[in-house]
Scaffold this motif. Structure first.
Motif, mmCIF file in Angstrom:
data_model
loop_
_atom_site.group_PDB
_atom_site.id
_atom_site.type_symbol
_atom_site.label_atom_id
_atom_site.label_comp_id
_atom_site.label_asym_id
_atom_site.label_seq_id
_atom_site.Cartn_x
_atom_site.Cartn_y
_atom_site.Cartn_z
ATOM 1 N N LEU A 1 81.880 34.001 -6.233
ATOM 2 C CA LEU A 1 81.344 33.309 -7.403
ATOM 3 C C LEU A 1 82.297 32.220 -7.900
ATOM 4 O O LEU A 1 81.890 31.120 -8.253
ATOM 5 N N VAL A 2 83.595 32.557 -7.916
ATOM 6 C CA VAL A 2 84.568 31.572 -8.395
ATOM 7 C C VAL A 2 84.625 30.365 -7.473
ATOM 8 O O VAL A 2 84.737 29.222 -7.928
ATOM 9 N N ILE A 3 84.550 30.608 -6.167
ATOM 10 C CA ILE A 3 84.554 29.480 -5.230
ATOM 11 C C ILE A 3 83.354 28.570 -5.484
ATOM 12 O O ILE A 3 83.460 27.342 -5.515
ATOM 13 N N VAL A 4 82.198 29.191 -5.678
ATOM 14 C CA VAL A 4 81.000 28.394 -5.958
ATOM 15 C C VAL A 4 81.166 27.589 -7.239
ATOM 16 O O VAL A 4 80.838 26.390 -7.299
ATOM 17 N N LEU A 5 81.698 28.259 -8.269
ATOM 18 C CA LEU A 5 81.905 27.545 -9.535
ATOM 19 C C LEU A 5 82.893 26.388 -9.364
ATOM 20 O O LEU A 5 82.695 25.295 -9.914
ATOM 21 N N ALA A 6 83.969 26.652 -8.630
ATOM 22 C CA ALA A 6 84.973 25.611 -8.441
ATOM 23 C C ALA A 6 84.394 24.410 -7.696
ATOM 24 O O ALA A 6 84.667 23.254 -8.024
ATOM 25 N N VAL A 7 83.581 24.700 -6.658
ATOM 26 C CA VAL A 7 82.963 23.610 -5.913
ATOM 27 C C VAL A 7 82.008 22.814 -6.809
ATOM 28 O O VAL A 7 81.972 21.582 -6.785
ATOM 29 N N LEU A 8 81.217 23.555 -7.630
ATOM 30 C CA LEU A 8 80.300 22.855 -8.539
ATOM 31 C C LEU A 8 81.059 21.962 -9.522
ATOM 32 O O LEU A 8 80.678 20.814 -9.777
ATOM 33 N N LEU A 9 82.132 22.524 -10.096
ATOM 34 C CA LEU A 9 82.926 21.733 -11.032
ATOM 35 C C LEU A 9 83.541 20.521 -10.346
ATOM 36 O O LEU A 9 83.526 19.401 -10.871
ATOM 37 N N SER A 10 84.089 20.746 -9.154
ATOM 38 C CA SER A 10 84.730 19.651 -8.427
ATOM 39 C C SER A 10 83.727 18.566 -8.085
ATOM 40 O O SER A 10 83.985 17.368 -8.265
ATOM 41 N N LEU A 11 82.571 19.004 -7.580
ATOM 42 C CA LEU A 11 81.553 18.016 -7.227
ATOM 43 C C LEU A 11 81.028 17.299 -8.465
ATOM 44 O O LEU A 11 80.781 16.095 -8.447
ATOM 45 N N GLY A 12 80.871 18.074 -9.556
ATOM 46 C CA GLY A 12 80.374 17.439 -10.778
ATOM 47 C C GLY A 12 81.321 16.381 -11.304
ATOM 48 O O GLY A 12 80.927 15.240 -11.563
ATOM 49 N N PHE A 13 82.603 16.751 -11.455
ATOM 50 C CA PHE A 13 83.578 15.772 -11.929
ATOM 51 C C PHE A 13 83.831 14.692 -10.891
ATOM 52 O O PHE A 13 84.070 13.527 -11.235
ATOM 53 N N GLY A 14 83.796 15.093 -9.610
ATOM 54 C CA GLY A 14 83.973 14.089 -8.557
ATOM 55 C C GLY A 14 82.887 13.043 -8.599
ATOM 56 O O GLY A 14 83.140 11.841 -8.471
#
Length: 566
Positions: free
Chosen positions: A23-36
């Motif tokens: 779950l944390v990996i998914v959240l981190a990817v979402l956050l990274s992609l969102g801010f990216g």
């Protein structure tokens, strides 16, 4: 089912780690992609703005050039005193040759009489030929005319070949020659189309080669009329027209971004910006569209790299969070839901959203801190990038202003320097010739200035020069032009002032300086030489030379006096 069975075979700690870590990996990817993606949007916007700025600057530069060329034709055609001596007079020939020498890209300057027969021309080209059917002549009989680009016809075989080997192409400038109410002929200028290419190449940024920024010109009908040499033949053979899908900026969009990614006929997609040539006068309104383009892979290279960096940061933070999840045992599900909700809010960009600190246990607390720091770093990176762009823009604007001021003014006195004075002198001469009004020059020099420097030092000498500059500014009119040409030599340009009036003004300046007392040097005297324009053929250099001779005469007669030209 088999997957669920294998999952249930693991310990609770492992199950929690697997679930929580995933779950944390998914959240981190979402956050990274969102801010990216957010950073990518800003970088792409900045790239588009930079490209639009290049196109707008090219448009302004070309518009100014066309207006200046049309004004040049108008000024030459308005020299009634020269044309009164005959269209084929030696004075007219000299004026045409001098004008071409000042602007070599004017490959042909000629004068045709009212019947269209060329009576005078640079190099004698086409002299005696009829140009009555040429559009520039027909339009030039009525008004100032600027013609769109066209291939050379009568002059193609008479002019040397171009450096590129391509056929000659011209932009025509024409103006009626009138003596009183009668139109006696037309002055025509054939400006080399290569001038336009030089303007665009000179405007290209210093990094344009590595960034592949290219400039094009399309005519009013959307036909390609100028492209970089390496693409010109290919694109014109393919029938390249103004690309569809781009908005042509007409400077009425309030700064709204006008760039778009569109395909070109060379098979590639480019970030493209277009702007309408904003004509400075009615004659030069040719309807050109200036287009700047850059390959997408280069324009958005920084944005793509930012997304990858953001994803790498997110994945690194996710791996750290997964390690901490191994130790989580209590209240983990509640914390996960809270973190998930907070991450969704941050990814959605809701105001005030952040990753809260969890205190149920040390591991969850560390995880929430890691995600919060990642969010902070990404936000800080975006703010730092925006601030960097803003600061660089301010630095560039300040540097441009400083360069312009340095190029035109004298640092010690704040007056114009020689370069700034020469442009004012040229304008005043043209105005005086056109209006047949007097124009005078006063050359002023500090007496025994070297003795002041040697005796009291250069700081005292600088103060003497500043005192003289202030005296000139307070004693002369606002319409007069004052400059320091170098050392202790000053000059004043007096429009609408004859020789006698200039002599009286010069005497006032000499007297005013002699009445002042410098606290260090004491009495300061100056000498002045006066000269006036003697006729339409008189040049600025000649007037300055005569004023200098008069100044030397004043020095020779004992200084602290005024002498006028002989």
């Amino acid at each position: 089912m088999a997957l669920l069975a294998r999952f249930s075979d693991h310990s609770l700690r492992m199950q929690i780690a697997l679930v929580f870590g995933t779950l944390v990996i998914v959240l981190a990817v979402l956050l990274s992609l969102g801010f990216g993606e957010l950073l990518k949007h800003h970088i792409r916007r900045d790239a588009g703005l930079s490209l639009q700025t290049v196109a707008d600057n090219a448009s302004k530069l070309l518009a100014n050039g066309l207006m200046q060329r049309s004004l040049e034709a108008e000024v030459l055609a308005s020299a009634a005193t020269i044309w009164s001596a005959g269209l084929d007079s030696p004075e007219a020939q000299h004026m045409l040759a001098r004008s071409q020498a000042m602007e070599p890209s004017n490959l042909w300057i000629g004068v045709a009489d009212a019947q269209g027969v060329v009576r005078n021309a640079t190099g004698g080209l086409l002299q005696g030929h009829s140009v009555a059917q040429r559009p520039w002549f027909q339009r030039g009989l009525q008004e100032v005319h600027v013609g769109d680009v066209h291939p050379a016809q009568l002059l193609e075989s008479l002019l040397p070949p171009t450096a590129s080997g391509e056929p000659h192409r011209f932009v025509d400038f024409a103006a009626p020659i009138r003596i009183g109410p009668t139109t006696v002929g037309v002055l025509g200028i054939h400006g080399s189309w290569e001038w336009t290419r030089e303007v665009l190449e000179g405007l290209a940024p210093s990094t344009s080669a590595e960034n592949a920024v290219e400039l094009f010109i399309f005519d009013r009908q959307g036909q390609l009329i100028l492209a970089p040499r390496r693409h010109s033949t290919t694109l014109q053979a393919a029938g390249q027209r103004l690309p569809e899908g781009i908005h042509v900026n007409n400077n009425r969009d309030g700064g709204r971004l006008q760039t778009a990614v569109v395909p070109w006929l060379d098979g590639k997609h480019y970030l493209t910006a277009a702007t309408q040539l904003q004509a400075r006068n009615a004659a030069s309104d040719l309807g050109w569209r200036i287009v700047a383009r850059q390959p997408v892979e280069l324009a958005f290279a920084e944005a793509d790299g930012t997304v990858r960096l953001a994803l790498a940061i997110g994945l690194a933070a996710a791996l750290m969070a997964s390690g901490l999840a191994w130790m989580a045992a209590r209240r983990l599900s509640e914390d996960l839901y809270a973190l998930a909700d907070a991450a969704s809010a941050v990814e959605a960009g809701r105001p005030g959203s952040n990753i809260p600190a969890m205190d149920s246990n040390r591991e969850v607390h560390q995880l929430s801190q890691a995600l919060g720091q990642m969010t902070h770093r990404l936000l800080a990176a975006r703010e730092a990038m925006e601030e960097k762009v803003r600061l660089r823009t301010l630095e560039l604007e300040a540097a441009n202003r400083a360069l312009d001021l340095q190029a035109r003014t004298d640092a010690l006195t704040g007056l114009l320097n020689r370069r700034g004075f020469e442009s004012q002198m040229a304008f005043a001469l043209a105005l005086a010739r056109r209006s047949t009004r007097p124009l005078s020059v006063i050359a002023v020099d500090v007496d025994h200035f070297k003795r002041v420097n040697d005796t009291y030092g250069h700081e005292a000498g600088d103060e003497v020069l500043r005192r003289l500059a202030r005296t000139l500014e307070t004693r002369l009119r606002g319409s007069d032009v004052i400059a320091r040409l170098g050392g202790e030599e000053f000059v004043a340009l007096l429009p609408d002032t004859d020789l006698e009036g200039a002599r009286a003004i010069a005497q006032t300046l000499v007297t005013a300086m002699a009445q002042q007392q410098d606290p260090v040097v004491g009495t300061i005297t100056v000498s002045a030489g006066v000269a006036s324009m003697r006729g339409a053929d008189d040049s600025g250099a000649a007037i300055l030379r005569r004023s200098d001779m008069a100044l030397y005469e004043a020095k020779g007669q004992g200084r602290n006096r005024v002498c006028v030209e002989a």
